[in-house]
Design an enzyme around this catalytic site. Structure first.
Site, PDB file in Angstrom:
ATOM      1  N   HIS A 149     -26.876  32.741 130.432  1.00 32.14           N
ATOM      2  CA  HIS A 149     -26.470  33.680 131.536  1.00 32.14           C
ATOM      3  C   HIS A 149     -27.149  35.159 131.237  1.00 32.14           C
ATOM      4  CE1 HIS A 149     -24.056  35.383 135.202  1.00 32.14           C
ATOM      5  NE2 HIS A 149     -24.039  35.894 134.332  1.00 32.14           N
ATOM      6  N   GLU A 150     -27.001  35.689 130.314  1.00 31.04           N
ATOM      7  CA  GLU A 150     -27.357  37.160 130.525  1.00 31.04           C
ATOM      8  C   GLU A 150     -28.647  37.148 130.013  1.00 31.04           C
ATOM      9  OE1 GLU A 150     -25.022  39.459 131.076  1.00 31.04           O
ATOM     10  OE2 GLU A 150     -23.570  37.954 130.866  1.00 31.04           O
ATOM     11  N   HIS A 195     -30.264  37.905 133.523  1.00 32.24           N
ATOM     12  CA  HIS A 195     -30.150  39.027 133.416  1.00 32.24           C
ATOM     13  C   HIS A 195     -31.505  39.415 133.055  1.00 32.24           C
ATOM     14  CE1 HIS A 195     -26.713  39.124 136.040  1.00 32.24           C
ATOM     15  NE2 HIS A 195     -25.928  38.932 134.778  1.00 32.24           N
ATOM     16  N   GLU A 202     -27.362  38.416 139.735  1.00 33.56           N
ATOM     17  CA  GLU A 202     -26.606  37.616 139.901  1.00 33.56           C
ATOM     18  C   GLU A 202     -27.039  36.103 140.219  1.00 33.56           C
ATOM     19  OE1 GLU A 202     -23.769  37.970 137.817  1.00 33.56           O
ATOM     20  OE2 GLU A 202     -22.967  36.417 137.393  1.00 33.56           O
TER      21      GLU A 202
END
Ligand code: ZN
Length: 505
Positions: free
Chosen positions: A268-269, A272, A298
């Protein structure tokens, strides 16, 4: 000063503000990753000083003059030119920053800081009544904030716009209603399915932490995260931050018995960080080189975490490697069992632990309550009751205590009302972009299965990252996919994937 000079002056000022706020990012990262507890008080002074400095630079009255000079010139004739995009966003930022009186900003910050302490105590004791008076004050201030910003249709629009520029309450309502109408019955059919996964495979077996770290870094590097300009560290809550060109930071946390928690946080990170790493560096410090919105940010993290990272094609490549890393733990586990386990759908109370299917329902109920608070004056003491009622209707569970319900999130306590919808918008944008990428790149699954993620990253660079803030989110999705944002791509993706996994008729 001629318009060209005015623009150069604005550029220089923007870069100076970016310099200040990136120093503040380093301090913020250090606070979460390294700082000893007794450093907190002085760190707060340091951060407040830099925030104040950035704010005073952002609200300097000369900026208005400089902007007017460029706005009245032919430099902005083409609304999609670099100059026009920067000027459009600088104007928005300047107007918003100067609409709030300084005393109001200070009062808001003070109330929010106190409210966070009160919220933490109320959550620990699972007692909403301790929190209610401070929350009332914050809601009152938030309503005033909406009035200062101004709005056309309803006050909630002004709050939403802070996190998702240009987004409208009515549009979000339409999207969420469409999604909910299909999602709630679909969730029921999953919950009632005879075939269920053994999620203990990934949530309750031995996964030595050092090996989890190696595998997580391996996967994020395979995605294209350049570790010559990125770092992975450990913090209580996973996050990502950007220090500037060539320096993106991501964090995770490790649990030696839970594989999924840290692995999917890293993915997830990484999503980003890939966005930040691939924004056009020559425009760093200006809107043209900045991320569009929280929702679009997101969309990138959710794409790499879920649409790619929980796909069967991804695990065709990574499962053999994972089994080599954890040979005893996974000796009796097949690829199918593992893939089912990491995609287990479990209605639960806590948003941050939610799976792909239930996650958006957690957001919808928060969105409805926020609207009722701001637009319809829902009394604060009625919030827990409404929460529990909606939770039962959407997720089928009775909330046993407020700690597991209305008190779980920090957001309202720092006055961030209007933030939650961006999480679900991110899922919708991600699914719609990804459906388009699949159309443009029919061999995507084959490339994932071969451990090659460059075709997708290149597609995202070309269609999303390179634009910076050229397009607002609503226009970006139209330009990229030919359609306005819809709940349908996400719903088709969920239906196809989970009908197969749960063998639904
Ligand atoms: Zn995120």
């Amino acid at each position: 000063m001629n318009p060209e000079q005015a623009y150069q002056e604005l550029l220089q000022r923007a870069r100076e503000r970016a310099l200040i706020s990136s120093v503040n990012s380093v301090l913020g990262w250090d606070q979460e990753v390294n700082m000893p507890p007794k450093g907190a008080a002085w760190r707060a002074e340091q951060s407040a000083y830099l925030s104040g400095l950035a704010h005073s630079k952002a609200t300097a009255p000369e900026i208005n003059e400089l902007l007017l000079s460029v706005e009245e010139s032919d430099l902005v004739d083409d609304p999609l030119s670099d100059v026009a995009v920067n000027v459009r966003e600088w104007r928005r930022g300047y107007d918003r920053a100067t609409k709030l009186p300084t005393e109001f900003v200070e009062e808001f910050a003070r109330t929010a800081s106190l409210a966070q302490h009160v919220w933490a105590e109320a959550r620990a004791k699972s007692d909403f009544s301790l929190y209610a008076p401070k929350l009332s004050e914050l809601i009152e201030l938030t309503r005033r904030k909406a009035d200062y910003f101004g709005y056309e249709d309803q006050p909630y629009d002004a709050l939403l716009d802070e996190f998702e520029p240009g987004e409208k309450t009515e549009n979000v309502k339409r999207l969420f209603e469409g999604l909910r109408a299909e999602l709630v019955p679909f969730l029921q059919s999953i919950v009632n399915a005879p075939k269920q996964p053994d999620f203990s495979i990934v949530e309750d077996r031995d996964y030595p932490v050092e090996r989890q770290r190696i595998l997580g870094e391996m996967a994020s590097a395979a995605y294209g995260l350049d570790y010559a300009s990125a770092r992975l560290d450990v913090s209580t809550h996973p996050f990502s931050t950007n220090f500037g060109p060539g320096d993106q930071r991501i964090t995770t946390r490790f649990d030696p018995r839970n594989f999924g928690d840290s692995f999917f946080s890293i993915l997830h990170e990484t999503g980003h960080a890939l966005y930040e790493q691939n924004l056009p560096v020559e425009f760093f410090g200006t809107p043209r080189g900045d991320a569009v919105s929280l929702g679009i940010h997101e969309s990138q993290s959710r794409t790499w975490e879920n649409l790619v990272g929980r796909s069967r094609a991804f695990w065709r490549h990574f499962f053999p490697i994972t089994r080599q890393m954890f040979p005893q733990t996974l000796a009796d586990v097949s690829l199918d069992d593992f893939h089912f386990a990491i995609n287990a759908v479990k209605p639960g109370f806590i948003r941050v632990d939610a799976d792909e299917v239930t996650y958006n329902l957690h957001i919808m109920l928060r969105f409805e309550i926020e609207q009722a608070i701001i637009n319809e004056d829902l009394p604060v003491e009625e919030i827990p009751g409404v929460w529990n009622e909606l939770f039962k209707a959407y997720l089928g569970l009775d909330v046993p205590e407020d700690r597991l319900g209305v008190l779980q999130d920090i957001h309202w306590s720092f006055g961030a009302i209007g933030y939650f919808p961006t999480y679900a918008l991110g899922n919708l944008y991600g699914a719609q972009f990804f459906a388009q990428a699949r159309k443009d790149l029919p061999d995507l699954d084959a490339s994932f299965a071969a451990g090659d993620f460059a075709p997708l990253l290149n597609w995202l660079r070309e269609h999303i990252h390179q634009h910076g803030m050229r397009y607002r989110a609503q226009a970006l999705v139209q330009v990229t996919t030919g359609q306005p944002l819809s709940h349908k791509p996400l719903m088709s993706y969920l239906k196809e994937k989970y009908s197969k996994l749960y063998e639904l008729a």
